[in-house]
Write an enzyme that holds these catalytic residues in place. Structure first.
Site, PDB file in Angstrom:
ATOM      1  CB  CYS A 128      -0.836   0.025   1.259  1.00 44.05           C
ATOM      2  SG  CYS A 128      -1.691  -1.513   1.554  1.00 44.05           S
TER       3      CYS A 128
ATOM      4  CE  LYS B 282       8.837  -1.525  -9.663  1.00 43.20           C
ATOM      5  NZ  LYS B 282       9.121  -2.424 -10.787  1.00 43.20           N
TER       6      LYS B 282
HETATM    7  C1  G6P Z   1       6.733  -7.630  -7.267  1.00 40.78           C
HETATM    8  C2  G6P Z   1       6.924  -6.826  -8.542  1.00 40.78           C
HETATM    9  C3  G6P Z   1       7.876  -7.578  -9.468  1.00 40.78           C
HETATM   10  C4  G6P Z   1       9.193  -7.858  -8.758  1.00 40.78           C
HETATM   11  C5  G6P Z   1       8.977  -8.603  -7.431  1.00 40.78           C
HETATM   12  C6  G6P Z   1      10.248  -8.661  -6.600  1.00 40.78           C
HETATM   13  O1  G6P Z   1       6.066  -8.808  -7.549  1.00 40.78           O
HETATM   14  O2  G6P Z   1       5.691  -6.615  -9.183  1.00 40.78           O
HETATM   15  O3  G6P Z   1       8.114  -6.782 -10.614  1.00 40.78           O
HETATM   16  O4  G6P Z   1      10.013  -8.614  -9.580  1.00 40.78           O
HETATM   17  O5  G6P Z   1       7.995  -7.916  -6.650  1.00 40.78           O
HETATM   18  O6  G6P Z   1      10.591  -7.353  -6.220  1.00 40.78           O
HETATM   19  P1  G6P Z   1      12.026  -6.859  -5.804  1.00 40.78           P
HETATM   20  O7  G6P Z   1      11.827  -5.393  -5.557  1.00 40.78           O
HETATM   21  O8  G6P Z   1      12.407  -7.614  -4.560  1.00 40.78           O
HETATM   22  O9  G6P Z   1      12.948  -7.140  -6.916  1.00 40.78           O
END
Ligand code: G6P
Length: 581
Positions: free
Chosen positions: A2, A576
């Site tokens: 959030c 994200k």
């Molecule tokens: C979320 C995002 C992905 C990302 C994943 C890991 O699922 O939507 O795009 O790859 O988290 O995030 P990080 O910030 O740890 O690489």
């Protein structure tokens, strides 16, 4: 997951809160709400929908008052409903809370409070914070003590902002939260980007601390009540200038930015990490989502070129590795440094006296504070929910890391940047292929060896951006099951550059093609077996093919989303930063 925001200053809070929430909407976007304090009363409005939609319907930005808090939600506990949207107000109506994270023991606390007569209206874990604060404040009439007595009861990971006793307060535990300052104005936000246009300086709030803010001063305390000194940081210029430029979506801008972002990887910090891990026998490489696919590339390169035992593990599954050997280390790969599963895995390693290192994009994140050494990918802020430029920077960093360990230069970043720009020039061809493929519901992505992580990343992009069910598979594995599903309606992307995987993949293509499937070949050479050819350039050293073959596949996923009228920046149900388990 959030986004939370708080403001206390000499302007009306509501329009500022709305502006900041719009910028942080990529963190969660199923419902929106704000509370403001006006003449000793807290006014709250909230509803499901995006910030613009809800603001239009409810005129959130018209609320009066110079203290306010706001929230965009990504539901964890309780459905997406107006009642479950934040802020949550205590029974007295005098305390309002916005929360990011999970309170694991909320049922226990809720039951205790209900026994004392408190009523609950939502299904969220967050509402217990508001009522627990009320209970503790009525008992002590002291703001600081009521926060300390509240956090002592909470289990989980959380960042929350509250209006309590006419004051604005920020509390952080294993979830992101920063304070922004300009003249007499104070901001609290989930990330710097949300407030970058409004403030001059930032305070990165310590993990496990809270802050009481007003126009005159900011006081920060540890959870045990001791005063903490804070430092003011400047906002990095690359955050100030983030915009969509002439692109329709951030995702497309970020795909195109890869010619530049790849040049920014911090070679010095990667070399330092290489020196450290060179002497370690066993490496656990962890990540979630796209970062896990980068971990698979690391596993491949380290296993092939270095004398090491390497495990690539999805962060959430790390807990099964209980017997970590002394001569081992963990490398956490993450764009945000906020992913809860990654942070939990690092905590486990640290508790087992195993050193944790990270390949990371945001060096001010929770993860950075927990790891012994950071190799910085430096790709700049990534706003599109689906990772694109962070992935190429992660794998470029991994090539440099492994190259340094064995004294070989795998990549020349400028050379790769030129290759990426050659591929991006074929944008129109890929757009045309996406027009032909837009009605596909299922797709396989096949590869072998070092290309498999790219197949896996391609399948992830197709799911996230274009909402197509996609499955990655090793070429030969198809015969062990999925073959039964292949017919005239099947589409298969085959990652097939001219290297030592080529001949085996051609055998797989023959087998699939003879069952009627359509082939989308990703290769530097044409093969008449392809129904569609996605051309990639020749490369000087074949080992770097993965870095170039992912680019057209990102573009294909993006254009499929556009063809299907989907918003690539905000894929349904995704956020994200996944800051909860
Ligand atoms: C979320 C995002 C992905 C990302 C994943 C890991 O699922 O939507 O795009 O790859 O988290 O995030 P990080 O910030 O740890 O690489």
């Amino acid at each position: 997951m959030c986004s939370i925001i708080g403001y206390h200053g000499d302007r009306t809070a509501a329009p500022i809160l709305i502006k900041c929430l719009k910028k942080m909407e990529y963190r969660g976007y199923d419902s929106v709400g704000i509370s403001t304090q006006y003449r000793n009363t807290i006014i709250t409005k909230k509803k499901i929908g995006t910030v613009s939609e809800v603001n239009k319907k409810m005129e959130l930005d018209k609320l009066p008052g110079k203290i306010g808090i706001g929230h965009t939600r990504w539901a964890t506990h309780g459905n997406v409903t107006d009642i479950n949207a934040h802020p949550h107000t205590s029974n007295s109506g005098k305390i309002s809370v916005v929360h990011n994270g999970i309170i694991e023991n909320y049922i226990e606390i809720k039951n205790e409070l209900m026994k004392m007569g408190y009523k609950f209206y939502s299904d969220t874990d967050s509402e217990v914070i508001a009522n627990l604060l009320q209970y503790n404040f009525e008992k002590t009439t002291n703001v600081k003590l009521s926060i300390m007595n509240t956090v002592i009861k909470l289990r989980g990971q959380y960042a929350f902002i509250t209006i309590l006793d006419n004051k604005l307060l920020a509390v952080r535990y294993n979830s992101p939260l920063i304070i922004g300052l300009k003249d007499n104005e104070r901001f609290i936000a989930s990330d710097v980007f949300g407030v970058s246009a409004e403030v001059d300086n930032i305070i990165y709030l310590n993990d496990g601390s809270f802050s009481i803010l007003n126009e005159k001063k900011i006081q920060c305390y540890g959870f045990d009540g001791h005063l903490i000194k804070y430092t003011l940081s400047n906002i990095e210029s690359n955050i100030l200038t983030v915009s969509k430029k002439h692109y329709q979506y951030f995702t497309l801008k970020e795909i195109f930015e890869q010619t530049e972002s790849i040049l920014q990887v911090d070679i010095k910090s990667i070399n330092e990490l290489a020196k450290i891990v060179s002497n370690i026998k066993r490496l656990y490489i962890i990540g979630s989502g796209t970062s896990y696919n980068a971990a698979l590339i690391a596993k491949y390169l380290l296993s092939k070129f270095c004398d090491k035992i390497v495990e690539a593990i999805v962060a959430e599954e790390f807990e099964i590795f209980q017997n970590m050997n002394r001569n081992s280390a963990l490398i956490a790969i993450s764009q945000s440094g906020e992913t809860a599963d990654v942070i939990n895995a690092v905590n486990m390693a640290v508790n087992a006296n195993i050193h944790a290192y990270t390949i990371l994009n945001i060096p001010t994140s929770v993860l950075a504070m927990k790891c012994n050494n950071i190799a910085k990918t430096n790709c700049g802020l990534e706003i599109g929910v689906a990772a694109t430029k962070s992935f190429t920077s992660q794998i470029a960093s991994i090539y440099i890391l492994v190259g340094k360990m064995i004294h070989v230069k795998f990549i020349d970043l400028h050379y790769v940047s030129n290759l990426i720009s050659t591929i991006l020039k074929n944008e129109l061809e890929i757009q045309n292929i996406s027009k032909s493929l837009k009605n596909i519901i299922n797709i396989y992505v096949l590869a072998k060896g070092i290309h498999y992580p790219i197949a896996s990343e391609c399948a992830l992009k197709l799911k996230e951006l274009s909402r197509i069910h996609a499955e990655s598979m090793f070429g030969g594995e198809l015969k062990h099951g999925a073959f039964t599903l292949i017919d005239n309606n099947t589409h298969v992307i085959v990652i097939n550059p001219q290297d030592d995987t080529y001949d085996d993949m051609v055998i797989s293509i023959h087998e699939i093609k003879s069952r009627g499937a359509k082939i989308i070949g990703v290769s530097n050479t044409y093969n008449k077996l392809y129904d569609y050819w996605i051309k990639i350039p020749n490369v000087r050293d074949k080992i770097i093919f993965p870095l170039v073959e992912i680019i057209p596949l990102q573009l294909l996923s993006y254009y499929l989303a556009i063809e299907k009228n989907l918003d690539p920046d905000h894929p349904k149900n995704l956020a994200k930063s996944v800051t909860v388990k």
